[in-house]
Design an enzyme around this catalytic site. Structure first.
Site, PDB file in Angstrom:
ATOM      1  N   LEU A 134       0.858  -1.175   0.000  1.00 16.69           N
ATOM      2  CA  LEU A 134       0.000   0.000   0.000  1.00 16.69           C
ATOM      3  C   LEU A 134       0.898   1.231   0.000  1.00 16.69           C
ATOM      4  O   LEU A 134       2.006   1.193   0.553  1.00 16.69           O
ATOM      5  CB  LEU A 134      -0.888   0.036   1.249  1.00 16.69           C
ATOM      6  CG  LEU A 134      -1.907  -1.089   1.450  1.00 16.69           C
ATOM      7  CD1 LEU A 134      -2.625  -0.908   2.791  1.00 16.69           C
ATOM      8  CD2 LEU A 134      -2.912  -1.127   0.309  1.00 16.69           C
ATOM      9  N   ASP A 135       0.427   2.321  -0.606  1.00 11.91           N
ATOM     10  CA  ASP A 135       1.174   3.576  -0.547  1.00 11.91           C
ATOM     11  C   ASP A 135       1.365   3.989   0.908  1.00 11.91           C
ATOM     12  O   ASP A 135       0.578   3.614   1.781  1.00 11.91           O
ATOM     13  CB  ASP A 135       0.420   4.687  -1.281  1.00 11.91           C
ATOM     14  CG  ASP A 135       0.262   4.411  -2.771  1.00 11.91           C
ATOM     15  OD1 ASP A 135       1.028   3.580  -3.299  1.00 11.91           O
ATOM     16  OD2 ASP A 135      -0.627   5.014  -3.386  1.00 11.91           O
ATOM     17  N   ARG A 136       2.375   4.809   1.148  1.00 11.57           N
ATOM     18  CA  ARG A 136       2.701   5.248   2.506  1.00 11.57           C
ATOM     19  C   ARG A 136       1.467   5.807   3.241  1.00 11.57           C
ATOM     20  O   ARG A 136       1.213   5.486   4.390  1.00 11.57           O
ATOM     21  CB  ARG A 136       3.789   6.327   2.453  1.00 11.57           C
ATOM     22  CG  ARG A 136       4.260   6.772   3.846  1.00 11.57           C
ATOM     23  CD  ARG A 136       5.034   8.074   3.751  1.00 11.57           C
ATOM     24  NE  ARG A 136       6.310   7.913   3.105  1.00 11.57           N
ATOM     25  CZ  ARG A 136       7.463   7.662   3.732  1.00 11.57           C
ATOM     26  NH1 ARG A 136       7.479   7.530   5.056  1.00 11.57           N
ATOM     27  NH2 ARG A 136       8.589   7.550   3.064  1.00 11.57           N
TER      28      ARG A 136
ATOM     29  N   THR B  62      -1.728   5.375   2.562  1.00 12.72           N
ATOM     30  CA  THR B  62      -2.934   4.531   2.501  1.00 12.72           C
ATOM     31  C   THR B  62      -2.919   3.564   3.684  1.00 12.72           C
ATOM     32  O   THR B  62      -1.877   2.969   3.982  1.00 12.72           O
ATOM     33  CB  THR B  62      -2.988   3.749   1.176  1.00 12.72           C
ATOM     34  OG1 THR B  62      -2.968   4.671   0.090  1.00 12.72           O
ATOM     35  CG2 THR B  62      -4.239   2.900   1.084  1.00 12.72           C
TER      36      THR B  62
ATOM     37  N   ARG C 171      -5.656   6.163  -7.121  1.00 12.59           N
ATOM     38  CA  ARG C 171      -5.456   7.613  -7.013  1.00 12.59           C
ATOM     39  C   ARG C 171      -5.387   8.261  -8.397  1.00 12.59           C
ATOM     40  O   ARG C 171      -5.992   9.318  -8.623  1.00 12.59           O
ATOM     41  CB  ARG C 171      -4.184   7.889  -6.217  1.00 12.59           C
ATOM     42  CG  ARG C 171      -4.242   7.367  -4.792  1.00 12.59           C
ATOM     43  CD  ARG C 171      -2.881   7.303  -4.145  1.00 12.59           C
ATOM     44  NE  ARG C 171      -2.298   8.628  -4.015  1.00 12.59           N
ATOM     45  CZ  ARG C 171      -1.022   8.823  -3.709  1.00 12.59           C
ATOM     46  NH1 ARG C 171      -0.203   7.787  -3.523  1.00 12.59           N
ATOM     47  NH2 ARG C 171      -0.555  10.056  -3.601  1.00 12.59           N
TER      48      ARG C 171
END
Length: 304
Positions: free
Chosen positions: A134-136, A138, A234
Site C-alpha cells: 500500500l502507498d505510505r 494509505t 489515485r
C-alpha cells in the site's frame, strides 16, 4: 538437526514426477527446488529423489525444511495491529504514514521493521515477505507470507486475481455514473518520474467502483482492483476529476487528514493449504472517521 516435512502421495497425484508434485501440489518454486536439490533435501521413500522420477500412490516424500536465518529487515519496536495470523501467513492493518517495506533511502520505521520485531519477541526468525503493498499514506489490510512456499502460492493467487482487495475512498464531487469500471492504461508521468499518469503507452489498469453514499461535496466509494499498478486508484480517480480527499500528489491537501482518505478495507483469499477462504476487514483509522464525520457521510459506515 535437520527438520523434514513429510507428505504421502494420494491416488489423485499418482504418476506425477517428483518435480511436478513439488510445484503443482506443494507449491514450491523452481528456485527453492534447486536449493533443495543442492542440499540433497528431497527424499522419496527414504532415498534421495530424482526430480523426473514418477511417484506412486502411498509413496512418502520428505522435504528438508529450509529455515529462515534472517528477517531481511532490522527489527524495530513499533505498534502493529494483527487482523489474522496462522503458521503460514499474517495480515496486518497498516496505519497511514508508514511504508510497508524499506525502499530507496528509507530502511527504518516501516511496517516490516515492526513486524520483524513482533517475530523476534516471539522467538521466531522469519523473513518478512509482503505479498502486496500500500502507498505510505494509505491504510488497511496488508498480507505477508511466513515462508517461501506460502509466498510462491500467494503470489500466484495475486497474479490470477484470486486475492480480492477492496478499498474505500472519499473523493471530491459526485461521480457519474455512480457504479462503473475505469479501464485506462497507467504509466510513468512524462515530466515527474515519481508519479504515475494515464497514458497510451502505459500498462493496462482496471478499477471497478461503486458509490456507497454522497454528501453535497464528496462521495464515499468502494473500489476493487483488477490490476495492481502503482497509485492506480489515485491516478484513475484524479483523471476522472474526482481526486481523493487529502491526496497531495494527485489532488490537494486537506486539513482533515495528513494523507489521502484511502483505506484498504477488506481482503479475501483462499487459504494456501487449508480448504477455506479467509475474509478480513480492517477498521477505519480515526483520521478517516474524522473525514467521514466532517462531510456528514452516513453513520452506518462509520463503524468499519
Amino acid at each position: 538437526m535437520k527438520t523434514y516435512l513429510s507428505y504421502t502421495v494420494t491416488d489423485v497425484h499418482q504418476g506425477l514426477t517428483v518435480e511436478a508434485y513439488l510445484k503443482q501440489v506443494l507449491n514450491y518454486s523452481g528456485r527453492t527446488i534447486q536449493k533443495l536439490t543442492r542440499k540433497k533435501g528431497i527424499l522419496l521413500n527414504k532415498k534421495n529423489a530424482f526430480l523426473q522420477k514418477n511417484v506412486n500412490s502411498g509413496d512418502v516424500l520428505k522435504i528438508l525444511s529450509l529455515e529462515d536465518t534472517t528477517f531481511g529487515v532490522e527489527p524495530e519496536q513499533g505498534p502493529i495491529e494483527i487482523l489474522y495470523e496462522d503458521n503460514y501467513l499474517i495480515v496486518l492493518n497498516k496505519p497511514s504514514g508508514l511504508l510497508v517495506h524499506p525502499t530507496g533511502q528509507t530502511s527504518h520505521g516501516t511496517l516490516s521493521n515492526h513486524l520483524a520485531y513482533h517475530y523476534q519477541q516471539h522467538g521466531t526468525v522469519c523473513t518478512i515477505r509482503p505479498i502486496h503493498r500500500l502507498d505510505r499514506e494509505t491504510s488497511g489490510c496488508v498480507l505477508f507470507a511466513k515462508d517461501r512456499r506460502t509466498q510462491t502460492y500467494l503470489e500466484k493467487l495475486l497474479k490470477e486475481g484470486k486475492i480480492k482487495r477492496t478499498y474505500h475512498a472519499v473523493v471530491i464531487g459526485i461521480i457519474d455514473p455512480p457504479n462503473g469500471t475505469i479501464n485506462l492504461p497507467i504509466g510513468t508521468h512524462p515530466a515527474k518520474p515519481n508519479r504515475r499518469a494515464v497514458t497510451e503507452a502505459g500498462d493496462p489498469a482496471i478499477t471497478h467502483y461503486h458509490e456507497i453514499c454522497t454528501s453535497s461535496e464528496v462521495s464515499l466509494l468502494e473500489l476493487a482492483l483488477e490490476t495492481g499498478r502503482t497509485h492506480q486508484i489515485r491516478v484513475h480517480l484524479s483523471y476522472l476529476g474526482h481526486p481523493i480527499v487529502g491526496d497531495r500528489m494527485y489532488g490537494k491537501r486537506s486539513d482533515l487528514i495528513s494523507g489521502q482518505a484511502l483505506h484498504a478495507v477488506s481482503l479475501s483469499f483462499p487459504h494456501p493449504f487449508e480448504q477455506r477462504v479467509i475474509s478480513l476487514e480492517a477498521p477505519y483509522p480515526s483520521s478517516y472517521l474524522r473525514v467521514l464525520k466532517a462531510y456528514s457521510l452516513v453513520s452506518e459506515h462509520n463503524d468499519h
